[in-house]
Enzyme design. Structure first.
Site, PDB file in Angstrom:
ATOM      1  CE  LYS A 188     -24.906 -35.713  16.058  1.00 38.46           C
ATOM      2  NZ  LYS A 188     -25.747 -35.918  14.844  1.00 38.46           N
ATOM      3  CE  LYS A 198     -28.116 -28.990  10.325  1.00 42.31           C
ATOM      4  NZ  LYS A 198     -27.991 -30.459  10.505  1.00 42.31           N
ATOM      5  CG  ASP A 230     -29.971 -31.781   8.461  1.00 44.06           C
ATOM      6  OD1 ASP A 230     -29.498 -32.499   9.358  1.00 44.06           O
ATOM      7  OD2 ASP A 230     -30.864 -30.943   8.667  1.00 44.06           O
ATOM      8  N   GLY A 288     -41.918 -40.944  14.817  1.00 41.67           N
ATOM      9  CA  GLY A 288     -41.352 -40.525  13.543  1.00 41.67           C
ATOM     10  C   GLY A 288     -40.801 -41.719  12.791  1.00 41.67           C
ATOM     11  N   GLY A 343     -36.085 -43.543  11.496  1.00 41.69           N
ATOM     12  CA  GLY A 343     -37.068 -44.125  12.399  1.00 41.69           C
ATOM     13  C   GLY A 343     -37.610 -45.462  11.928  1.00 41.69           C
ATOM     14  CB  ALA A 393     -40.192 -36.768  13.766  1.00 44.86           C
ATOM     15  CG  ASN A 448     -30.590 -33.101  14.699  1.00 41.48           C
ATOM     16  OD1 ASN A 448     -29.767 -33.746  15.341  1.00 41.48           O
ATOM     17  ND2 ASN A 448     -30.554 -33.019  13.376  1.00 41.48           N
TER      18      ASN A 448
END
Length: 344
Positions: free
Chosen positions: A62, A74, A113, A178, A183, A235, A258
């Site tokens: 990304k 992460k 996240d 989602g 969304g 979602a 993701n």
């Protein structure tokens, strides 16, 4: 693990909470690794490790495709499947995360996240400076949802232009799967621009707001296979499986969720059916682009917004390259990321 390519992986039991805290640093070739902190329930903590490894690698891609001077990382806190955190335990978990991040000496910084918020980042920030997206009153840029939604809209403009020669959404049919913080924002923007929407969410409480937009409410499974121009997964991931591909009735798929593909092979199956799938790490880059522009590079809100809106050009270039070279957009994005990492 013959394909293991991460620079650092930390797995430790939180000294306060006793819960597994996992940090995966995939790459720092382009600069400090960045990636969200996910606090989520897993049947087994190793499923959380797999998530961290996969999502950190996606974050490297990304950042590279977006032209950012950062790598991917992460954090995952693997909660037991039946866990329910009270306020005190949650605070202990976040401080455990902060200590694990500090142990990496600045090579990695985290943000919100799934399962965490900007307020949680402020708690993490009590014990480490390597955190972003804190609330504005704590010196941060706030949540990333608005910028992620704006970046997704920009990506959809590129897809729309590729399909129909116009970036306008009037008369376009899209399925938003989602209706979380990203969304729902995206659905509002699309409705305001004249799009006809099919929407879905696992939470029936979202229906009232979607009805106000004039959207058609269906189940997530129905939304995914609706007869629309573009499906927008927004979602959790894994919704695009080999079994569902034959049932799809869209021309393209582009959304911020993701890990949309159950396996990498699904991208090839979509390509064979003539369905353009834009990689999620490209579509969802708006949040991190905005955050890093504001918090690390101290750019103005207008400058950051222009960077987010430039996702439209990135997606347009990838779709053009994919068509020219007769490869999938995912392959075009992978090659672009590879070239930028190789030149670092």
């Amino acid at each position: 693990m013959p394909d293991f390519q991460h620079e650092h992986v930390v797995v430790r039991s939180g000294s306060r909470s006793g819960l597994p805290v996992i940090i995966a640093v995939h790459s720092t070739k382009l600069g400090q690794a960045v990636g969200g902190c996910r606090v989520w329930r897993y049947a087994d903590w190793r499923d959380g490790l797999a998530d961290a490894l996969r999502l950190s690698a996606a974050m490297t891609a990304k950042c590279a495709v977006a032209g950012l001077a950062n790598g991917g990382g992460k954090t995952v806190v693997a909660l037991p499947a039946d866990a329910d955190l009270d306020a005190a335990t949650r605070r202990m978990v976040l401080h455990d995360v902060a200590d694990a991040i500090t142990s990496l000496s600045g090579t990695y910084a985290t943000g919100p996240d799934v399962g965490t918020t900007p307020e949680d980042m402020a708690v993490i920030g009590e014990r480490t400076p390597y955190v972003f997206c804190k609330p504005e009153r704590h010196g941060g840029s706030g949540g990333s949802s608005a910028a992620t939604a704006l970046g997704t809209l920009a990506a959809l403009r590129a897809v729309r232009r590729r399909l129909h020669g116009t970036a306008a959404f009037t008369g376009a049919r899209l399925a938003v799967v989602g209706l979380g913080s990203v969304g729902m924002r995206l659905a509002r923007m699309l409705a305001a621009e004249g799009a006809e929407l099919v929407v879905a969410d696992i939470d029936p409480a979202r229906r009232q707001e979607s009805d106000a937009l004039g959207a058609t409410w269906v189940s997530p499974e129905q939304a995914l296979t609706s007869d629309v121009d573009i499906v927008v997964p927004a979602a959790l991931g894994g919704v695009l499986t080999a079994d569902v591909v034959p049932d799809l009735r869209c021309a393209a798929i582009a959304g911020p969720a993701n890990n949309q593909l159950a396996t990498d092979h699904v991208a090839d199956l979509l390509h064979r059916r003539g369905i353009a799938w834009v990689p999620d790490h490209v579509v969802s880059a708006g949040g991190v682009i905005n955050t890093l522009a504001v918090e690390l590079h101290h750019e103005s809100a207008d400058e950051a917004q222009k960077r987010v809106e430039a996702i439209e050009h990135t997606v347009a270039d990838l779709l053009h390259t994919a068509a020219l070279q007769r490869v999938t957009p995912a392959q075009a994005a992978t090659e672009l990321a590879r070239l930028r990492l190789a030149s670092a």
